[in-house]
Scaffold this motif. Structure first.
Motif, PDB file in Angstrom:
ATOM      1  N   VAL A 298       0.978  -1.054   0.078  1.00 16.90           N
ATOM      2  CA  VAL A 298       0.376  -0.368   0.153  1.00 16.90           C
ATOM      3  C   VAL A 298       0.441   1.172  -0.414  1.00 16.90           C
ATOM      4  O   VAL A 298       0.536   2.315  -0.906  1.00 16.90           O
ATOM      5  N   LEU A 301       1.970   2.432  -3.204  1.00 15.48           N
ATOM      6  CA  LEU A 301       1.084   2.442  -4.505  1.00 15.48           C
ATOM      7  C   LEU A 301       1.127   4.353  -3.537  1.00 15.48           C
ATOM      8  O   LEU A 301       0.774   4.630  -4.593  1.00 15.48           O
ATOM      9  N   GLY A 302       1.170   4.200  -2.439  1.00 16.76           N
ATOM     10  CA  GLY A 302       0.913   5.757  -2.418  1.00 16.76           C
ATOM     11  C   GLY A 302       1.842   6.768  -2.562  1.00 16.76           C
ATOM     12  O   GLY A 302       1.775   7.282  -2.856  1.00 16.76           O
ATOM     13  N   VAL A 305       0.613   8.098  -5.577  1.00  9.12           N
ATOM     14  CA  VAL A 305      -0.077   9.037  -5.670  1.00  9.12           C
ATOM     15  C   VAL A 305       0.103  10.354  -4.914  1.00  9.12           C
ATOM     16  O   VAL A 305       0.581  11.281  -5.544  1.00  9.12           O
ATOM     17  N   ASP A 319      -5.205   9.549   0.569  1.00 14.32           N
ATOM     18  CA  ASP A 319      -4.986   8.000   0.127  1.00 14.32           C
ATOM     19  C   ASP A 319      -7.195   7.718  -0.220  1.00 14.32           C
ATOM     20  O   ASP A 319      -6.260   6.516  -1.311  1.00 14.32           O
ATOM     21  N   HIS A 322      -8.139   8.737  -4.070  1.00 15.21           N
ATOM     22  CA  HIS A 322      -7.024   8.237  -4.986  1.00 15.21           C
ATOM     23  C   HIS A 322      -6.713   6.971  -5.194  1.00 15.21           C
ATOM     24  O   HIS A 322      -5.608   6.655  -6.108  1.00 15.21           O
ATOM     25  N   LEU A 323      -6.702   6.103  -4.357  1.00 15.88           N
ATOM     26  CA  LEU A 323      -6.059   5.135  -3.816  1.00 15.88           C
ATOM     27  C   LEU A 323      -7.791   4.184  -3.834  1.00 15.88           C
ATOM     28  O   LEU A 323      -7.154   3.197  -3.296  1.00 15.88           O
ATOM     29  N   THR A 326      -8.698   2.985   0.107  1.00 18.67           N
ATOM     30  CA  THR A 326      -7.340   2.845   1.131  1.00 18.67           C
ATOM     31  C   THR A 326      -6.661   3.365   1.365  1.00 18.67           C
ATOM     32  O   THR A 326      -6.239   4.092   1.837  1.00 18.67           O
ATOM     33  N   ILE A 328      -3.548   4.336   3.604  1.00 18.57           N
ATOM     34  CA  ILE A 328      -2.330   3.990   3.559  1.00 18.57           C
ATOM     35  C   ILE A 328      -1.426   3.844   4.512  1.00 18.57           C
ATOM     36  O   ILE A 328      -0.503   2.997   4.960  1.00 18.57           O
TER      37      ILE A 328
END
Length: 442
Positions: A298, A301-302, A305, A319, A322-323, A326, A328
């Motif tokens: 995760v 992915l953060g 972003v 988070d 934009h996820l 999700t 973070i």
């Protein structure tokens, strides 16, 4: 001279029965209520939750009206941790325009800013140090009450099994709703219960006799709740906070005794070793702790972003928006995602300066009145707990319970440090007239 029990009770009631405490409670009541509650509320509880969703904004509006002016204005320095976090809050709010959900981001950013507006009004006035102590007291009571209520609601889930202490079952979304509200997951309850457990450790630092025994009971009750939630981060934070309190004691025999007992238990008891292993490897013996329950993926992915807007960020709850909602699970990465390098630098500086203030105040603990010695140790222990928690959770980077606990701690440390500096200045000014007999008080 120690404060009498009657004066302590009187001070506690004073902290609870003021317009200042009412404003702070209003902000707390906004927890677990958001803009979704404002859309088509139905029934009595629907409207209650809709009102809760704007209580922090209402409290901020009242705070602006009540804010003292003139020489009894702000109690915070321009470069203190509270001002730095306020700057972070404003920059994060401004970055809402870059969010994929700008209006929702504005709501959450507004909640975050409202905390600091209310804080200004709560501690401002003729005696900001006393107001900050009252705010700490109120916050401790709110957190302890929430932990007890949630533990009672979840009592069957947490303690219903004979092996609640040693079993490896993880409690995530099994706690029933109450009045239409989704209850915190077990690790959230663990976070809440750990706070009064930490406070009990710190209070025992100064307590004597029956009072120390009473605080020991409080510690055992809330630690049992933390253990039942199977939360590893709350337990680690609790251990670090307890270690800090032991290190602050001038008599280090407590530290040696505690460490020796812990090692002895682990080495001589197979049951203890097995229980510790089940807690650490909560998802089974094959769990890879280096992945931190999937957090490392995760975080990657953060980071991606964050690189979309590295200077200014993407606004509150970057988070989530934009996820695909999700979480973070890292304070510092969320700060970067929300306000970029520019805003996050103020946020990080606030935490660093907070630690500096604590140790600077503790060096002069002997000069403090008795009523401030215990709150100072409590503040440091809580700060240590949430510093550990910041690694795997989003502590105080967004509007949350963590923020409402951390902010009073930072406010108290800053105001106490300022009071100490003013007292030292008064002492220096008095030296030519009174020589070495000059004394100073906070």
């Amino acid at each position: 001279m120690r404060e009498s029990a009657s004066s302590q009770v009187s001070r506690l009631l004073e902290a609870l029965l003021t317009w200042r405490s009412a404003l702070w409670v209003m902000v707390w009541l906004n927890i677990e209520a958001d803009y979704g509650n404002l859309i088509d509320p139905r029934g009595g509880m629907g409207y209650v939750h809709a009102v809760r969703a704007v209580l922090a904004f209402a409290a901020a509006a009242v705070a602006l009206v009540q804010m003292p002016r003139g020489r009894h204005g702000s109690a915070f320095a321009p470069r203190g941790p509270i001002r730095l976090m306020t700057i972070y809050a404003v920059l994060t709010l401004g970055a809402s325009m870059l969010s994929d959900s700008p209006f929702k981001a504005l709501y959450w950013g507004g909640l975050y800013v409202s905390v600091f507006i209310v804080l200004e009004a709560v501690v401002a006035g003729r005696d900001p140090l006393e107001q900050s102590v009252q705010l700490l007291t109120l916050t401790w009571l709110v957190v302890a009450a929430l932990a007890l209520v949630l533990a009672w609601v979840a009592i069957d889930v947490l303690f219903g099994q004979p092996d609640w202490l040693t079993g490896g079952r993880e409690v995530i979304n099994e706690i029933p709703k109450v009045a239409g509200m989704t209850m915190s997951r077990s690790t959230g309850i663990g976070r809440l219960a750990a706070v009064p457990a930490v406070i009990a450790i710190a209070a025992a630092y100064r307590a004597r006799g029956a009072a120390r025994a009473l605080w020991g009971i409080v510690f055992c009750v809330f630690t049992a709740i933390v253990l039942a939630t199977r939360g590893r981060t709350p337990l680690l934070g609790l251990a670090v906070a307890g270690l800090l309190v032991l290190l602050l004691r001038r008599d280090k025999s407590w530290l040696v005794l505690a460490g020796g007992l812990a090692v002895l238990l682990v080495l001589t008891s197979a049951g203890v070793r097995e229980s510790v292993g089940e807690l650490v490897y909560r998802r089974g013996p094959d769990e890879n702790l280096m992945r931190m329950t999937g957090r490392t993926e995760v975080w990657q992915l953060g980071w991606e972003v964050f690189l979309r807007s590295p200077l200014l960020g993407l606004g509150p709850l970057a988070d989530r928006f934009h996820l695909d909602w999700t979480h973070i699970h890292n304070t510092w990465l969320l700060a970067l995602m929300q306000s970029g390098v520019v805003g996050a630098s103020f946020f990080v500086a606030a935490w660093v300066i907070g630690w500096r203030l604590f140790f600077r105040c503790f060096r002069e603990v002997g000069a403090l009145p008795e009523k401030h010695k215990t709150p100072l140790v409590m503040a440091g222990a809580i700060y240590a707990f949430f510093t550990v928690r910041s690694i795997t959770e989003t502590t105080a980077a967004a509007f949350s319970v963590d923020l409402l606990v951390i902010v009073p701690v930072l406010a108290y440390l800053e105001i106490l440090d300022s009071s100490l500096r003013r007292a030292r200045m008064a002492q220096w000014q008095a030296l030519p007239q009174n020589g070495n007999n000059a004394r100073w008080r906070v």
